[in-house]
Design a protein around this motif. Sequence first.
Motif, PDB file in Angstrom:
ATOM      1  N   ARG A 141     -37.323 -48.957 -90.278  1.00 14.90           N
ATOM      2  CA  ARG A 141     -36.053 -48.212 -89.427  1.00 14.90           C
ATOM      3  C   ARG A 141     -36.856 -47.597 -88.030  1.00 14.90           C
ATOM      4  O   ARG A 141     -36.285 -47.605 -86.896  1.00 14.90           O
ATOM      5  CB  ARG A 141     -35.469 -47.178 -89.941  1.00 14.90           C
ATOM      6  N   CYS A 142     -38.171 -46.997 -88.244  1.00 10.64           N
ATOM      7  CA  CYS A 142     -38.859 -46.504 -87.034  1.00 10.64           C
ATOM      8  C   CYS A 142     -39.287 -47.359 -86.097  1.00 10.64           C
ATOM      9  O   CYS A 142     -38.960 -47.333 -84.821  1.00 10.64           O
ATOM     10  CB  CYS A 142     -40.235 -45.748 -87.734  1.00 10.64           C
ATOM     11  N   GLY A 143     -39.620 -48.808 -86.679  1.00  8.45           N
ATOM     12  CA  GLY A 143     -39.854 -49.717 -85.701  1.00  8.45           C
ATOM     13  C   GLY A 143     -38.762 -50.163 -84.926  1.00  8.45           C
ATOM     14  O   GLY A 143     -38.775 -50.870 -83.687  1.00  8.45           O
ATOM     15  N   VAL A 144     -37.555 -50.474 -85.518  1.00  8.64           N
ATOM     16  CA  VAL A 144     -36.170 -50.590 -84.965  1.00  8.64           C
ATOM     17  C   VAL A 144     -35.799 -49.705 -83.925  1.00  8.64           C
ATOM     18  O   VAL A 144     -35.553 -50.080 -82.686  1.00  8.64           O
ATOM     19  CB  VAL A 144     -34.999 -50.819 -86.211  1.00  8.64           C
ATOM     20  N   ILE A 230     -29.498 -42.828 -80.752  1.00  5.48           N
ATOM     21  CA  ILE A 230     -29.668 -41.266 -81.161  1.00  5.48           C
ATOM     22  C   ILE A 230     -28.800 -41.174 -82.340  1.00  5.48           C
ATOM     23  O   ILE A 230     -29.492 -40.385 -83.428  1.00  5.48           O
ATOM     24  CB  ILE A 230     -28.827 -40.464 -80.107  1.00  5.48           C
ATOM     25  N   GLU A 231     -27.700 -41.697 -82.723  1.00  2.29           N
ATOM     26  CA  GLU A 231     -27.000 -41.419 -83.986  1.00  2.29           C
ATOM     27  C   GLU A 231     -27.687 -41.760 -84.990  1.00  2.29           C
ATOM     28  O   GLU A 231     -27.715 -41.181 -86.143  1.00  2.29           O
ATOM     29  CB  GLU A 231     -25.697 -42.426 -83.825  1.00  2.29           C
ATOM     30  N   TYR A 232     -28.201 -43.025 -85.156  1.00  7.26           N
ATOM     31  CA  TYR A 232     -29.151 -43.619 -86.187  1.00  7.26           C
ATOM     32  C   TYR A 232     -30.358 -42.812 -86.353  1.00  7.26           C
ATOM     33  O   TYR A 232     -30.749 -42.276 -87.337  1.00  7.26           O
ATOM     34  CB  TYR A 232     -29.227 -45.065 -86.067  1.00  7.26           C
ATOM     35  N   GLY A 233     -30.990 -42.398 -85.288  1.00 13.06           N
ATOM     36  CA  GLY A 233     -32.184 -41.630 -85.307  1.00 13.06           C
ATOM     37  C   GLY A 233     -31.994 -40.303 -86.048  1.00 13.06           C
ATOM     38  O   GLY A 233     -32.731 -39.973 -87.091  1.00 13.06           O
ATOM     39  N   LYS A 235     -29.627 -39.765 -88.215  1.00  9.75           N
ATOM     40  CA  LYS A 235     -29.059 -39.978 -89.528  1.00  9.75           C
ATOM     41  C   LYS A 235     -30.381 -40.248 -90.404  1.00  9.75           C
ATOM     42  O   LYS A 235     -30.388 -39.703 -91.569  1.00  9.75           O
ATOM     43  CB  LYS A 235     -28.212 -41.027 -89.499  1.00  9.75           C
ATOM     44  N   TRP A 236     -31.257 -40.756 -89.920  1.00  8.41           N
ATOM     45  CA  TRP A 236     -32.611 -41.375 -90.520  1.00  8.41           C
ATOM     46  C   TRP A 236     -33.723 -39.942 -90.543  1.00  8.41           C
ATOM     47  O   TRP A 236     -34.831 -40.537 -91.229  1.00  8.41           O
ATOM     48  CB  TRP A 236     -33.156 -42.237 -90.121  1.00  8.41           C
ATOM     49  N   GLY A 237     -33.563 -39.136 -89.772  1.00 13.21           N
ATOM     50  CA  GLY A 237     -34.409 -38.122 -89.741  1.00 13.21           C
ATOM     51  C   GLY A 237     -35.459 -38.344 -88.592  1.00 13.21           C
ATOM     52  O   GLY A 237     -36.781 -38.163 -88.791  1.00 13.21           O
ATOM     53  N   HIS A 238     -35.100 -39.321 -87.864  1.00 14.59           N
ATOM     54  CA  HIS A 238     -36.233 -39.874 -86.868  1.00 14.59           C
ATOM     55  C   HIS A 238     -35.756 -39.725 -85.379  1.00 14.59           C
ATOM     56  O   HIS A 238     -35.689 -40.762 -84.575  1.00 14.59           O
ATOM     57  CB  HIS A 238     -36.598 -41.374 -87.107  1.00 14.59           C
ATOM     58  N   LEU A 239     -35.423 -38.458 -84.904  1.00 12.69           N
ATOM     59  CA  LEU A 239     -34.761 -38.398 -83.730  1.00 12.69           C
ATOM     60  C   LEU A 239     -35.639 -38.749 -82.609  1.00 12.69           C
ATOM     61  O   LEU A 239     -35.545 -39.472 -81.507  1.00 12.69           O
ATOM     62  CB  LEU A 239     -34.232 -36.992 -83.431  1.00 12.69           C
ATOM     63  N   ILE A 240     -36.972 -38.188 -82.817  1.00 10.83           N
ATOM     64  CA  ILE A 240     -38.082 -38.508 -81.905  1.00 10.83           C
ATOM     65  C   ILE A 240     -38.231 -39.884 -81.600  1.00 10.83           C
ATOM     66  O   ILE A 240     -38.470 -40.449 -80.518  1.00 10.83           O
ATOM     67  CB  ILE A 240     -39.473 -37.861 -82.078  1.00 10.83           C
ATOM     68  N   ASP A 241     -38.211 -40.757 -82.723  1.00 11.43           N
ATOM     69  CA  ASP A 241     -38.547 -42.268 -82.618  1.00 11.43           C
ATOM     70  C   ASP A 241     -37.390 -42.854 -81.906  1.00 11.43           C
ATOM     71  O   ASP A 241     -37.629 -43.671 -80.942  1.00 11.43           O
ATOM     72  CB  ASP A 241     -38.632 -42.807 -83.869  1.00 11.43           C
ATOM     73  N   ALA A 242     -36.110 -42.455 -81.875  1.00  6.97           N
ATOM     74  CA  ALA A 242     -35.000 -42.624 -81.134  1.00  6.97           C
ATOM     75  C   ALA A 242     -35.504 -42.474 -79.330  1.00  6.97           C
ATOM     76  O   ALA A 242     -34.896 -43.456 -78.679  1.00  6.97           O
ATOM     77  CB  ALA A 242     -33.638 -42.141 -81.652  1.00  6.97           C
TER      78      ALA A 242
END
Length: 330
Positions: A141-144, A230-233, A235-242
């Motif tokens: 998910r981070c890679g996506v 941003i929504e999925y970032g 949700k997955w706890g990876h806002l910075i990655d988004a």
Amino acid sequence: MIVPVYNGEAYLSECLDSVVSQAFQDYEIVVVDDGSTDNTASICRLYSSRDARIRVVSQSNQGLLIARRIGLLESKGDYVLFVDSDDCIRVDTLQVCSDAIDEHGFDIVVFGMIRGVSRSCIGGIALGQIKASACGIDRFRCGVLRGKTNSLCGKAIRRSIIDISVSYEDYRGMMHGEDLLQLLPIADCAKKCGYIAEGLYLYRVNDQSSTACYKDSQLDDLETLFPRLIEYGQKWGHLIDAQVGIFVQYVTLAKILYLSKNNRKKRADSLGKMSESLVNQRFNGNTEALSALRIDNRLLIGAILRKRDSLCFVIVRVVKWVKQIRRLRR
């Protein structure tokens, strides 16, 4: 397999030859002719008459995103692979993916993609020698989000985790980022992901593709995509990655702009729009997201924000030159 095609007569036969020549036998091929005006329809009819596994769906031109959605609706298999009509896959691609799925029960199998199409690569086969490794779903998910694996191609995806019943009509005509838009809900539903380093997908760098030349509409596409990212970032706890992924999308778009044939005034106007769009994201001062970028990409983001046309041009061209030298040395 789903093969969307629009005016693809130049490479479609080569693509379909690789698709029908798989060592694995239990599969279907859905070719979606998206309103082609060249000889594409004739090529599709020829191949479907030769191979009963091929079904051709013809429609008026609706764009790549809708063509892929139609292909999904027409598909029946347990897993789906997307192959663009100017690309090819190795003859062992399906067998290698099937072996990995049988052994590990992966929802998604990500495999290597090789730049350039050659007969020797298409025909390469190493059954039983290629092994898949588990890739944590969080890592995937981070890679996506970061744009490292945001293509629908180069993946075998369990059909049941795809949001096939969801309408994407609101995104009709979207060209830039449509892969990522569709991949986000897939990544959200996936539980097990595997990775195969071997290059099983061969992609062609096509200067005539819908995203190869810069259009201001591509910026509109990204602004449509970003809220979902941003929504999925979140949700997955990876806002910075988004946020990193959003920066990467601007970098990609800037590279398309500065490698396209535009006069300087048009280029400067487009840069101004891109800069305003980036400012409106309201996190362009996020040092954590910026620091995660490669140094040349950080410099390019800074040049975009400051509307430094000449600096953007130099950064993009120098990076391209360095990459070309590295490829020649391999």
